[in-house]
Design a protein around this motif. Sequence first.
Motif, PDB file in Angstrom:
ATOM      1  N   LYS A 160     -10.914  17.675  -0.492  1.00  0.00           N
ATOM      2  CA  LYS A 160     -10.966  17.963   0.778  1.00  0.00           C
ATOM      3  C   LYS A 160      -9.397  18.896   0.995  1.00  0.00           C
ATOM      4  O   LYS A 160      -8.665  18.934  -0.142  1.00  0.00           O
ATOM      5  N   ASN A 161      -9.148  19.604   1.641  1.00  0.00           N
ATOM      6  CA  ASN A 161      -8.248  20.403   2.114  1.00  0.00           C
ATOM      7  C   ASN A 161      -6.968  19.331   2.307  1.00  0.00           C
ATOM      8  O   ASN A 161      -5.720  19.853   1.607  1.00  0.00           O
ATOM      9  N   GLU A 162      -7.241  18.352   2.992  1.00  0.00           N
ATOM     10  CA  GLU A 162      -6.008  17.390   2.907  1.00  0.00           C
ATOM     11  C   GLU A 162      -6.722  15.857   2.554  1.00  0.00           C
ATOM     12  O   GLU A 162      -7.543  15.356   3.212  1.00  0.00           O
ATOM     13  N   ASN A 163      -6.038  15.444   1.489  1.00  0.00           N
ATOM     14  CA  ASN A 163      -6.904  14.234   0.727  1.00  0.00           C
ATOM     15  C   ASN A 163      -5.694  12.983   1.125  1.00  0.00           C
ATOM     16  O   ASN A 163      -4.537  13.194   0.543  1.00  0.00           O
ATOM     17  N   ASP A 164      -6.187  12.255   1.677  1.00  0.00           N
ATOM     18  CA  ASP A 164      -5.493  10.709   1.745  1.00  0.00           C
ATOM     19  C   ASP A 164      -5.541   9.762   0.459  1.00  0.00           C
ATOM     20  O   ASP A 164      -6.700   9.160   0.642  1.00  0.00           O
ATOM     21  N   CYS A 165      -4.851   9.907  -0.573  1.00  0.00           N
ATOM     22  CA  CYS A 165      -4.713   9.282  -1.652  1.00  0.00           C
ATOM     23  C   CYS A 165      -4.223   8.127  -1.829  1.00  0.00           C
ATOM     24  O   CYS A 165      -3.102   7.921  -1.564  1.00  0.00           O
ATOM     25  N   ILE A 166      -5.011   6.868  -2.043  1.00  0.00           N
ATOM     26  CA  ILE A 166      -4.819   5.578  -1.956  1.00  0.00           C
ATOM     27  C   ILE A 166      -4.243   5.670  -3.484  1.00  0.00           C
ATOM     28  O   ILE A 166      -4.739   5.387  -4.176  1.00  0.00           O
ATOM     29  N   GLU A 177       2.342  -8.438  -1.681  1.00  0.00           N
ATOM     30  CA  GLU A 177       3.413  -7.641  -1.839  1.00  0.00           C
ATOM     31  C   GLU A 177       3.836  -7.647  -3.169  1.00  0.00           C
ATOM     32  O   GLU A 177       4.241  -8.645  -3.646  1.00  0.00           O
ATOM     33  N   LYS A 178       4.038  -6.316  -3.610  1.00  0.00           N
ATOM     34  CA  LYS A 178       4.575  -5.980  -5.208  1.00  0.00           C
ATOM     35  C   LYS A 178       5.599  -5.054  -5.337  1.00  0.00           C
ATOM     36  O   LYS A 178       5.597  -4.244  -4.486  1.00  0.00           O
ATOM     37  N   SER A 179       6.365  -5.128  -6.317  1.00  0.00           N
ATOM     38  CA  SER A 179       7.243  -4.183  -6.630  1.00  0.00           C
ATOM     39  C   SER A 179       6.639  -3.247  -7.973  1.00  0.00           C
ATOM     40  O   SER A 179       6.517  -3.913  -8.926  1.00  0.00           O
ATOM     41  N   VAL A 180       6.417  -2.119  -7.760  1.00  0.00           N
ATOM     42  CA  VAL A 180       5.939  -1.257  -8.744  1.00  0.00           C
ATOM     43  C   VAL A 180       6.410   0.044  -8.877  1.00  0.00           C
ATOM     44  O   VAL A 180       7.155   0.691  -7.820  1.00  0.00           O
ATOM     45  N   LYS A 181       6.439   0.723  -9.761  1.00  0.00           N
ATOM     46  CA  LYS A 181       6.723   2.292  -9.854  1.00  0.00           C
ATOM     47  C   LYS A 181       5.403   2.964 -10.049  1.00  0.00           C
ATOM     48  O   LYS A 181       4.702   2.536 -10.762  1.00  0.00           O
ATOM     49  N   ILE A 182       5.410   4.294  -9.519  1.00  0.00           N
ATOM     50  CA  ILE A 182       4.103   4.891  -9.541  1.00  0.00           C
ATOM     51  C   ILE A 182       4.368   6.521  -9.949  1.00  0.00           C
ATOM     52  O   ILE A 182       5.597   6.844  -9.570  1.00  0.00           O
ATOM     53  N   ARG A 183       3.623   7.046 -10.548  1.00  0.00           N
ATOM     54  CA  ARG A 183       3.618   8.183 -11.167  1.00  0.00           C
ATOM     55  C   ARG A 183       2.306   9.013 -10.565  1.00  0.00           C
ATOM     56  O   ARG A 183       1.188   8.627 -11.047  1.00  0.00           O
ATOM     57  N   ALA A 240       2.290  16.833   0.320  1.00  0.00           N
ATOM     58  CA  ALA A 240       2.512  17.072   2.002  1.00  0.00           C
ATOM     59  C   ALA A 240       3.215  15.687   2.668  1.00  0.00           C
ATOM     60  O   ALA A 240       3.468  15.798   3.792  1.00  0.00           O
ATOM     61  N   GLY A 241       3.306  14.610   1.874  1.00  0.00           N
ATOM     62  CA  GLY A 241       3.723  13.503   2.258  1.00  0.00           C
ATOM     63  C   GLY A 241       3.347  12.172   1.722  1.00  0.00           C
ATOM     64  O   GLY A 241       2.209  12.160   0.869  1.00  0.00           O
ATOM     65  N   LYS A 299       0.651  -1.302   0.000  1.00  0.00           N
ATOM     66  CA  LYS A 299       0.207   0.052  -0.075  1.00  0.00           C
ATOM     67  C   LYS A 299       0.728   1.194   0.049  1.00  0.00           C
ATOM     68  O   LYS A 299       1.909   1.314   0.597  1.00  0.00           O
ATOM     69  N   ALA A 300       0.464   2.255  -0.793  1.00  0.00           N
ATOM     70  CA  ALA A 300       1.013   3.531  -0.767  1.00  0.00           C
ATOM     71  C   ALA A 300       0.086   4.679  -0.656  1.00  0.00           C
ATOM     72  O   ALA A 300      -0.885   4.428  -1.470  1.00  0.00           O
ATOM     73  N   VAL A 301       0.078   5.690   0.252  1.00  0.00           N
ATOM     74  CA  VAL A 301      -0.950   6.631   0.318  1.00  0.00           C
ATOM     75  C   VAL A 301      -0.073   8.045   0.506  1.00  0.00           C
ATOM     76  O   VAL A 301       0.719   8.261   1.234  1.00  0.00           O
ATOM     77  N   ALA A 302      -0.709   8.956  -0.437  1.00  0.00           N
ATOM     78  CA  ALA A 302      -0.061  10.343  -0.425  1.00  0.00           C
ATOM     79  C   ALA A 302      -1.225  11.112   0.363  1.00  0.00           C
ATOM     80  O   ALA A 302      -2.292  10.860  -0.083  1.00  0.00           O
TER      81      ALA A 302
END
Length: 353
Positions: free
Chosen positions: A81-87, A94-100, A115-116, A38-41
């Motif tokens: 939202k002002n702060e969006n937790d984007c999945i 588990e996987k190895s991926v690249k994300i844009r 913001a993180g 999982k990756a959340v921005a």
Amino acid sequence: MNINKEQLTWKGRCLDSDGIRFFNWTASSFEFAFTGKKAVAKIISDPENWNKENLGWIGVFISDLDKDFNLQADNRIELSKNENDCILFESDVEKSVKIRVMKISENAFGVAGFAGLEIDGKLEILPEHKYDLKLEYIGDSITCGYGIDGVWEKDVFRTDIERADKSYAYLTARKLNADYNMISWSGIGLTSTYVDPSVELPDNKWTMPRTWPYTDKSASLRLKKDPEVWDASKYKPDFIIINLGTNDQSFTRDKEERTLAFINVYRMLIEEVHRRSPEAKIICCLGVMGQLLCPAVEEAVKMFKEEFPSAKIKTLTFPVQLENDGIAADWHPSAVTHEKMAVQLSDFIKSFE
């Protein structure tokens, strides 16, 4: 694991402010690779300033480490939202991926600020992508991908039908294996933004000569800060593509005095562009939504060449869009037309001498 902005690979003009990195310009993005589930921005936006139709949107591209990203985003996320937790990625295994993560709506509306990033695995080394060229675009709504997912006489502008990842500019970069920066804004012009036919005065509060020199003037003003002048050493383009004039023609209307003013301002912009990037080749485009000012663009280029004879600059006229190819929202080019523009522009760049 918390990932900060310095651990990511960035594309486009980005503005740093109080720990947030704003990537507001069309098709600006960040990339990373990781192994995990999982990756959340956390993405900052400003929904209180907009109605539902004008919120910011990001596109997420996901690929195996050894493969290229798909041409269009794999999914899209509304910044409501002002702060969006984007999945960005979620998997049972588990996987190895690249994300844009790309800003696919334009700078004029909802913002996107990094913001993180939180990942549940480990950060991997992002495979290096070697580009053949660097492109810079200076344009209006056409370059933004305005209304591509909409239909003329049915849809009006909404950010959810604006697609940077379907625009001729992005498609051209992909065809040429080119890096890119895009400075584009719907309605913008050189002497006037788009005005109604009944208006007899130019609307020049927001024009490209007063926008292009800065990293992100709009974001700076929203943050109540002085605009930051863009550091040209951060990105040195091989080609600069200017696609402006479509909105100016709503005011010039074939009137000599107004057209002459357009020519003068256009010539000055070319000089500014050349002075900042003297080695770059310049292509001045126009035509897909109307060719009224194409002769004026040619005249501006001619005047510039008389003063800078060694500069490498040419004009390119796009054919006016065809109804058979579909017309997008507010009479803007369809995805089919953008693809045709990308073919024409990429071929023109490859043959540029």
